[in-house]
Design a protein around this motif. Structure first.
Motif, PDB file in Angstrom:
ATOM      1  N   GLY A 135       0.666  -1.196  -0.051  1.00 28.19           N
ATOM      2  CA  GLY A 135       0.039   0.114  -0.125  1.00 28.19           C
ATOM      3  C   GLY A 135       0.671   1.227  -0.027  1.00 28.19           C
ATOM      4  N   GLY A 136       2.227   1.300   0.314  1.00 29.84           N
ATOM      5  CA  GLY A 136       2.884   2.348   0.208  1.00 29.84           C
ATOM      6  C   GLY A 136       2.750   3.383   1.248  1.00 29.84           C
ATOM      7  N   GLY A 137       2.524   2.871   2.485  1.00 30.04           N
ATOM      8  CA  GLY A 137       2.037   3.492   3.587  1.00 30.04           C
ATOM      9  C   GLY A 137       3.329   4.591   4.030  1.00 30.04           C
ATOM     10  N   ALA A 138       4.533   4.107   3.826  1.00 33.03           N
ATOM     11  CA  ALA A 138       5.484   5.060   4.052  1.00 33.03           C
ATOM     12  C   ALA A 138       5.519   6.232   3.296  1.00 33.03           C
ATOM     13  CB  ALA A 138       6.690   4.336   3.667  1.00 33.03           C
ATOM     14  N   LEU A 139       5.083   6.134   2.000  1.00 37.55           N
ATOM     15  CA  LEU A 139       5.143   7.392   1.277  1.00 37.55           C
ATOM     16  C   LEU A 139       4.102   8.178   1.572  1.00 37.55           C
ATOM     17  CD1 LEU A 139       5.686   5.960  -2.636  1.00 37.55           C
ATOM     18  CD2 LEU A 139       7.180   7.795  -1.216  1.00 37.55           C
ATOM     19  N   ARG A 140       2.782   7.562   2.076  1.00 38.10           N
ATOM     20  CA  ARG A 140       1.662   8.397   2.363  1.00 38.10           C
ATOM     21  C   ARG A 140       1.796   9.139   3.657  1.00 38.10           C
ATOM     22  NH1 ARG A 140      -3.599   6.202   1.205  1.00 38.10           N
ATOM     23  NH2 ARG A 140      -4.248   7.559   2.958  1.00 38.10           N
ATOM     24  N   MET A 141       2.781   8.423   5.007  1.00 38.21           N
ATOM     25  CA  MET A 141       3.108   9.189   5.911  1.00 38.21           C
ATOM     26  C   MET A 141       4.142  10.427   5.640  1.00 38.21           C
ATOM     27  SD  MET A 141       3.625   6.477   8.843  1.00 38.21           S
ATOM     28  CE  MET A 141       3.280   7.434  10.376  1.00 38.21           C
ATOM     29  N   MET A 142       4.888  10.211   4.665  1.00 36.56           N
ATOM     30  CA  MET A 142       5.901  11.420   4.182  1.00 36.56           C
ATOM     31  C   MET A 142       5.187  12.302   3.403  1.00 36.56           C
ATOM     32  SD  MET A 142       8.978   8.588   3.129  1.00 36.56           S
ATOM     33  CE  MET A 142       9.956   9.755   1.929  1.00 36.56           C
ATOM     34  N   ASP A 143       4.222  12.032   2.577  1.00 37.97           N
ATOM     35  CA  ASP A 143       3.416  12.919   2.013  1.00 37.97           C
ATOM     36  C   ASP A 143       2.606  13.843   2.956  1.00 37.97           C
ATOM     37  OD1 ASP A 143       4.230  12.114  -0.650  1.00 37.97           O
ATOM     38  OD2 ASP A 143       2.470  10.934  -0.997  1.00 37.97           O
ATOM     39  N   ASP A 144       2.355  13.139   4.038  1.00 39.98           N
ATOM     40  CA  ASP A 144       1.703  13.905   5.195  1.00 39.98           C
ATOM     41  C   ASP A 144       2.432  14.927   6.060  1.00 39.98           C
ATOM     42  OD1 ASP A 144      -0.780  13.520   4.060  1.00 39.98           O
ATOM     43  OD2 ASP A 144      -1.188  11.834   5.862  1.00 39.98           O
ATOM     44  N   GLY A 145       3.759  14.913   5.539  1.00 37.46           N
ATOM     45  CA  GLY A 145       4.793  15.518   6.394  1.00 37.46           C
ATOM     46  C   GLY A 145       5.476  15.079   7.430  1.00 37.46           C
ATOM     47  N   LEU A 146       5.565  13.586   7.588  1.00 37.80           N
ATOM     48  CA  LEU A 146       6.208  12.947   8.422  1.00 37.80           C
ATOM     49  C   LEU A 146       7.465  13.593   8.715  1.00 37.80           C
ATOM     50  CD1 LEU A 146       6.483  10.494  10.159  1.00 37.80           C
ATOM     51  CD2 LEU A 146       7.703   9.217   8.303  1.00 37.80           C
ATOM     52  N   PHE A 147       8.481  13.629   8.053  1.00 36.43           N
ATOM     53  CA  PHE A 147       9.904  14.108   8.251  1.00 36.43           C
ATOM     54  C   PHE A 147      10.106  15.511   8.668  1.00 36.43           C
ATOM     55  CE2 PHE A 147      11.032   9.815   6.433  1.00 36.43           C
ATOM     56  CZ  PHE A 147      11.456   9.131   7.745  1.00 36.43           C
ATOM     57  N   GLU A 148       9.053  16.421   8.022  1.00 36.44           N
ATOM     58  CA  GLU A 148       9.079  18.051   8.256  1.00 36.44           C
ATOM     59  C   GLU A 148       8.694  18.197   9.579  1.00 36.44           C
ATOM     60  OE1 GLU A 148       9.125  17.286   4.321  1.00 36.44           O
ATOM     61  OE2 GLU A 148       7.663  16.466   5.411  1.00 36.44           O
ATOM     62  N   LYS A 149       7.583  17.397  10.081  1.00 40.28           N
ATOM     63  CA  LYS A 149       6.928  17.621  11.426  1.00 40.28           C
ATOM     64  C   LYS A 149       7.963  16.575  12.556  1.00 40.28           C
ATOM     65  CE  LYS A 149       2.314  17.649  10.230  1.00 40.28           C
ATOM     66  NZ  LYS A 149       0.800  16.757  10.227  1.00 40.28           N
ATOM     67  N   TYR A 150       8.376  15.760  12.275  1.00 37.92           N
ATOM     68  CA  TYR A 150       9.269  14.997  12.942  1.00 37.92           C
ATOM     69  C   TYR A 150      10.623  14.713  12.282  1.00 37.92           C
ATOM     70  CZ  TYR A 150       4.720  14.193  15.023  1.00 37.92           C
ATOM     71  OH  TYR A 150       3.433  14.468  15.552  1.00 37.92           O
ATOM     72  N   PRO A 151      11.495  15.717  12.405  1.00 37.35           N
ATOM     73  CA  PRO A 151      12.818  15.469  11.745  1.00 37.35           C
ATOM     74  C   PRO A 151      13.573  14.377  12.321  1.00 37.35           C
ATOM     75  CG  PRO A 151      12.500  17.702  12.065  1.00 37.35           C
ATOM     76  CD  PRO A 151      11.299  17.115  12.805  1.00 37.35           C
ATOM     77  N   CYS A 152      14.484  13.676  11.588  1.00 37.60           N
ATOM     78  CA  CYS A 152      15.001  12.508  12.288  1.00 37.60           C
ATOM     79  C   CYS A 152      16.536  12.631  11.606  1.00 37.60           C
ATOM     80  CB  CYS A 152      14.561  11.209  11.948  1.00 37.60           C
ATOM     81  SG  CYS A 152      12.898  10.923  12.538  1.00 37.60           S
ATOM     82  N   ASP A 153      17.585  12.627  12.460  1.00 31.85           N
ATOM     83  CA  ASP A 153      19.010  12.437  11.860  1.00 31.85           C
ATOM     84  C   ASP A 153      19.259  10.939  11.305  1.00 31.85           C
ATOM     85  OD1 ASP A 153      19.875  15.033  12.831  1.00 31.85           O
ATOM     86  OD2 ASP A 153      19.562  14.366  14.742  1.00 31.85           O
ATOM     87  N   ALA A 154      18.587  10.088  11.790  1.00 29.67           N
ATOM     88  CA  ALA A 154      18.670   8.706  11.390  1.00 29.67           C
ATOM     89  C   ALA A 154      17.299   7.959  11.748  1.00 29.67           C
ATOM     90  CB  ALA A 154      19.754   7.743  11.999  1.00 29.67           C
ATOM     91  N   VAL A 155      17.140   6.848  10.784  1.00 25.43           N
ATOM     92  CA  VAL A 155      15.693   6.328  11.167  1.00 25.43           C
ATOM     93  C   VAL A 155      16.013   4.612  10.884  1.00 25.43           C
ATOM     94  CG1 VAL A 155      15.326   6.339   8.600  1.00 25.43           C
ATOM     95  CG2 VAL A 155      13.143   5.911  10.533  1.00 25.43           C
ATOM     96  N   PHE A 156      15.660   3.891  11.928  1.00 27.52           N
ATOM     97  CA  PHE A 156      15.740   2.408  11.705  1.00 27.52           C
ATOM     98  C   PHE A 156      14.455   1.740  11.539  1.00 27.52           C
ATOM     99  CE2 PHE A 156      19.444   4.543  13.440  1.00 27.52           C
ATOM    100  CZ  PHE A 156      20.582   3.796  12.899  1.00 27.52           C
ATOM    101  N   ALA A 157      14.624   0.555  11.093  1.00 26.04           N
ATOM    102  CA  ALA A 157      13.360  -0.453  11.336  1.00 26.04           C
ATOM    103  C   ALA A 157      13.993  -2.031  11.412  1.00 26.04           C
ATOM    104  CB  ALA A 157      12.624  -0.309  10.105  1.00 26.04           C
ATOM    105  N   MET A 158      13.097  -2.995  11.653  1.00 32.11           N
ATOM    106  CA  MET A 158      13.607  -4.084  11.707  1.00 32.11           C
ATOM    107  C   MET A 158      12.389  -5.315  11.433  1.00 32.11           C
ATOM    108  SD  MET A 158      14.460  -6.423  15.397  1.00 32.11           S
ATOM    109  CE  MET A 158      15.433  -4.860  16.081  1.00 32.11           C
ATOM    110  N   HIS A 159      12.758  -6.477  10.643  1.00 33.71           N
ATOM    111  CA  HIS A 159      11.756  -7.187  10.491  1.00 33.71           C
ATOM    112  C   HIS A 159      12.187  -8.727  10.720  1.00 33.71           C
ATOM    113  CE1 HIS A 159       9.028  -9.517   7.957  1.00 33.71           C
ATOM    114  NE2 HIS A 159       8.339  -8.220   7.279  1.00 33.71           N
TER     115      HIS A 159
END
Length: 391
Positions: free
Chosen positions: A140-164
């Motif tokens: 569904g591309g939820g990551a893009l949808r969150m970014m389109d809604d300003g994810l990293f403008e509202k919550y700037p990150c110097d680094a981001v991590f995920a685990m599977h």
């Protein structure tokens, strides 16, 4: 090894195993994660996080600021389930027919929540912690949808991590990889239009089935003859639909393609060659080809510095014998790739079990279940990574 941290998270494991089972029992498909999102938001708020809901539809971010540190860290977990009928027979099996957590996103969410509680209570960091709970990873591309809604403008990150989680790998083993780690995914629908007719008089028709068959075979040469043998590429024709009767030449045929690569240039070349080959083949059979190309997920590329940091955290937590420093690349896809195109970071794996263990069952399988023994390990990893990053 950080045995004290593992012990502390293990003491609370039962609470988060129960939480994981609750999420598993109530799976929700992409952009429909309303119950899961509300549960996550309530937990985070009760622990003191500032929570914003509705990013990317059903996504949310919990932010916690401690001390005067200037660094900003993002940790991401996915929440959506898959349209699969569960066949585990477990007490916590899905109560929604045809929907199940067949990829372990329930476990990813529970691990990050367990870490969130510990970090809020211990307060042993200085800086800004952004916990990203993402919807719709499964296509569904939820990551893009969150970014389109300003994810990293509202919550700037110097680094981001995920685990599977990773079935087929010993339970609790941490697997890291620098560079291209997961493949891009693109899709195409090819419609071939000819002239229908009687099967006994093929010379009065223009047969799209013959053209489709030739195209299927010709596509197999793209990887073997157009792509560097040392590069990974996959071109799969997963469906071919044409006709209904054995004595009728249909007017049209449709092919469905899946295309994957581990290099951005290879990805572009695959698209170019596939389109050119299909067009030329169709013309040679005097049929018309329409190609609907649908870009999917990008190549997931882990940045060197952040991966080296994530590797050191893994080594500190579980020791050399339980860490794979540079694992193999995977041909599967993941939309965390889009976040890594915006922010440096790394995506790692935790073994779900191997051999004859239940955890070895592959994801996207009706018999799959997340290994609960990973909850304290995964949570402890996030806690330690946050403490080492936010200083």
């Amino acid at each position: 090894m950080s045995t004290h941290l593992l012990e502390a998270l293990s003491e609370k494991a039962d609470e988060f195993i129960a939480l994981r089972h609750d999420i598993h029992r109530h799976p929700e498909l992409a952009f429909d994660e309303h119950r899961t999102s509300a549960l996550v938001a309530d937990k985070l708020q009760s622990w003191g996080y500032a929570v914003e809901r509705g990013l990317g539809g059903t996504g949310l971010v919990g932010r916690l600021v401690r001390g005067d540190g200037q660094r900003r860290l993002g940790l991401r977990a996915d929440m959506d389930a898959l349209p699969i009928f569960e066949a585990t027979g477990l007490p916590h099996a899905s109560c929604h027919a045809g929907v199940m957590h067949a990829c372990g996103h329930d476990g990813h969410t529970a691990m990050l929540l367990a870490a969130a509680q510990h970090l809020a209570q211990s307060r042993n960091f200085s800086g800004t912690l952004n916990l990203i709970f993402q919807p719709a990873e499964e296509g569904g591309g939820g990551a893009l949808r969150m970014m389109d809604d300003g994810l990293f403008e509202k919550y700037p990150c110097d680094a981001v991590f995920a685990m599977h989680n990773m079935p087929g790998t010993p339970q609790g083993r941490l697997v890291l990889r620098e560079g291209a780690t997961m493949a891009s995914s693109d899709y195409a629908t090819v419609t071939l239009t000819g002239v229908g007719g009687h099967g006994a008089m093929p010379h009065q028709a223009t047969d799209p089935i013959v053209a489709a068959a030739s195209i299927v075979m010709a596509l197999q040469t793209i990887v073997s003859r157009n792509i560097d043998p040392l590069q990974m590429a996959v071109v799969t024709v997963g469906a071919l639909h044409a006709g209904k009767a054995n004595n009728v030449i249909p007017q049209s045929a449709t092919l469905e393609l899946s295309v994957r690569a581990l290099d951005r240039e290879v990805r572009r070349k695959l698209e170019q060659r596939i389109k050119a080959l299909i067009t030329a083949q169709a013309e040679s059979f005097e049929v018309r080809a329409q190609i609907a190309w649908r870009p999917g997920y990008a190549v997931l590329v882990n940045t060197p510095e952040e991966t080296a940091f994530a590797r050191e955290v893994a080594l500190e937590l579980v020791g050399e014998e339980r860490v794979t420093r540079q694992g193999l690349a995977l041909s599967a896809s993941e939309d965390f790739a889009f976040m890594l195109e915006r922010v440096p970071g790394s995506y790692l794996f935790i073994g779900n079990g191997d051999g004859d263990s239940a955890g070895a069952c592959m994801v996207h399988n009706p018999g799959y279940d997340f290994n609960d023994a990973n909850l304290p390990i995964g949570a402890a990893y996030w806690v330690l990574l946050a403490q080492r990053f936010l200083v």
